[in-house]
Design a protein around this motif. Structure first.
Motif, PDB file in Angstrom:
ATOM      1  N   ASN A   1      76.671  44.285  33.667  1.00  0.00           N
ATOM      2  CA  ASN A   1      77.101  43.240  34.587  1.00  0.00           C
ATOM      3  C   ASN A   1      76.263  43.304  35.852  1.00  0.00           C
ATOM      4  OD1 ASN A   1      79.285  41.722  33.382  1.00  0.00           O
ATOM      5  ND2 ASN A   1      80.479  43.608  33.464  1.00  0.00           N
TER       6      ASN A   1
ATOM      7  N   GLY B   1      75.878  42.882  39.795  1.00  0.00           N
ATOM      8  CA  GLY B   1      76.706  42.904  40.981  1.00  0.00           C
ATOM      9  C   GLY B   1      76.553  41.627  41.799  1.00  0.00           C
TER      10      GLY B   1
ATOM     11  N   GLN C   1      74.617  44.834  49.007  1.00  0.00           N
ATOM     12  CA  GLN C   1      73.959  45.722  48.050  1.00  0.00           C
ATOM     13  C   GLN C   1      73.150  44.940  47.021  1.00  0.00           C
ATOM     14  OE1 GLN C   1      74.043  49.212  48.156  1.00  0.00           O
ATOM     15  NE2 GLN C   1      74.948  48.789  50.159  1.00  0.00           N
ATOM     16  N   TRP C   2      72.846  43.676  47.329  1.00  0.00           N
ATOM     17  CA  TRP C   2      72.203  42.805  46.353  1.00  0.00           C
ATOM     18  C   TRP C   2      70.892  43.368  45.831  1.00  0.00           C
ATOM     19  CZ3 TRP C   2      72.618  39.603  42.694  1.00  0.00           C
ATOM     20  CH2 TRP C   2      71.603  38.724  42.325  1.00  0.00           C
TER      21      TRP C   2
ATOM     22  N   HIS D   1      71.553  45.930  43.282  1.00  0.00           N
ATOM     23  CA  HIS D   1      72.004  45.345  42.015  1.00  0.00           C
ATOM     24  C   HIS D   1      70.813  44.798  41.220  1.00  0.00           C
ATOM     25  CE1 HIS D   1      75.849  45.921  43.727  1.00  0.00           C
ATOM     26  NE2 HIS D   1      75.979  44.759  44.350  1.00  0.00           N
TER      27      HIS D   1
ATOM     28  N   HIS E   1      79.428  49.750  32.221  1.00  0.00           N
ATOM     29  CA  HIS E   1      79.420  49.865  33.679  1.00  0.00           C
ATOM     30  C   HIS E   1      79.149  51.323  34.054  1.00  0.00           C
ATOM     31  CE1 HIS E   1      81.524  45.903  33.835  1.00  0.00           C
ATOM     32  NE2 HIS E   1      82.021  46.346  32.696  1.00  0.00           N
TER      33      HIS E   1
END
Length: 348
Positions: A6, A8, A13-14, A17, A321
């Protein structure tokens, strides 16, 4: 079995991710899903990621049926297919009344029929056919007006993959009948048949079999340790939230799944306590066994055995995850899991 992750949300915190997704692609992960609830949409982050990757498939997990018109759903999917060199997967789900009626202002009525008609219309558009459709919910062009039956000006996508996130028996049958893949949640592999028998029934009606459908399931957190109790405790609040808060008392589809899997008394009691705001009591009722069955946690031997149970149940893709305090710890955990999946695939 393949692996999916998945993506984020585009928060502070992009960049982390995005880096995780890029590295996951390098490690061989097959697919990345972007969620959609009542915050960020599922499509825009994937468009960004499409420019940063070259192989990994990009799926909406999920676009909410009813939040967009069928034509806009098709237009968005065709745009993403063009931008990503046909790596886009259109993941759809009905959501629930709290989101659809409270956020989108769309009545949560006839979700099964709405899903069927949306898929049929999307297929017409992506195949490049003229849009004439007379359904119970959608009539295109609108009767009695000046609307014209149009053909999309975009490049056709006749093989655009459509996945459905479904839980109830009738919705699962619809998945088998119309979809290319299934996005499963609240999944316990020991009870896989309560999902798969309905998907298979729908597939047979369409002249297909279960093997024609990518059966993807959410396997929860991945973490390795000999300290099993340390791994179990942090997972209980999430399960209690799912049972108690993911929907209203009348419509909590996740709770209903756990009831059908043999946890009816516990599931209903947790929901009742959660709605009374007795959150700690609700969390305390979650059994250790359920945490272990819905996550990939424990020693490597324990996780390997859970992977084998998923393989034997017929799961084709695991949505995982990996846990970890840092990006690199999460990637290390993902790498360890990939090794175990390769072992199970070679010697199930």
């Amino acid at each position: 079995m393949k692996l999916a992750i998945n993506l984020g949300a585009p928060d502070d915190q992009w960049e982390t991710h995005v880096t995780f997704a890029i590295e996951a692609e390098r490690l061989g992960v097959d697919m990345v899903w972007a969620p959609e609830a009542w915050g960020y949409d599922a499509v825009t982050p994937l468009a960004y990621l499409a420019a940063k990757t070259s192989r990994i498939r990009l799926g909406t997990g999920i676009m909410q049926v009813g939040a967009r018109t069928p034509a806009m759903t098709a237009m968005t999917a065709m745009t993403m297919a063009a931008l990503s060199n046909d790596r886009f997967v259109l993941g759809l789900g009905v959501s629930g009344p709290q989101v659809m009626e409270g956020w989108h202002g769309v009545r949560f009525a006839h979700p099964l029929q709405r899903t069927r008609e949306l898929i049929e219309i999307v297929r017409l558009i992506t195949r490049g056919e003229r849009l004439n459709y007379a359904g119970e919910i959608y009539q295109l062009p609108l009767p009695g007006g000046e609307g014209k039956a149009l053909v999309s000006s975009a490049r056709i996508c006749p093989n655009l993959p459509i996945y459905l996130a479904t839980l109830g028996p009738k919705n699962l049958e619809l998945t088998g009948e119309l979809a290319d893949g299934w996005l499963g949640t609240s999944f316990i592999p020991e009870h896989a048949r309560m999902f798969f028998e309905h998907i298979e029934a729908g597939a047979k009606r369409a002249g297909r079999s279960l093997v024609d459908i990518d059966l993807q399931v959410n396997t929860g957190i991945v973490d390795f340790s000999d300290d099993i109790e340390r791994l179990i405790a942090p997972r209980k609040p999430g399960l209690a939230f799912t049972l108690g808060a993911m929907g209203s008392r009348q419509h909590n589809f996740y709770n209903e799944v756990y009831q059908r899997a043999g946890y009816a008394e516990m599931a209903l009691r947790v929901q009742d306590l959660w709605l009374q705001r007795k959150r700690d009591e609700a969390i305390a009722l979650i059994p250790d066994e359920l945490v272990l069955k819905t996550n990939l946690i424990g020693t490597k031997d324990m996780v390997r055995e859970r992977l084998r149970v998923h393989w034997q149940a017929g799961v084709t893709t695991l949505v995982v995850h990996p846990d970890g305090e840092t990006l690199w710890k999460r990637l290390e955990t993902l790498g360890q899991l990939i090794e175990l999946v390769n072992e199970v695939n070679a010697h199930p």
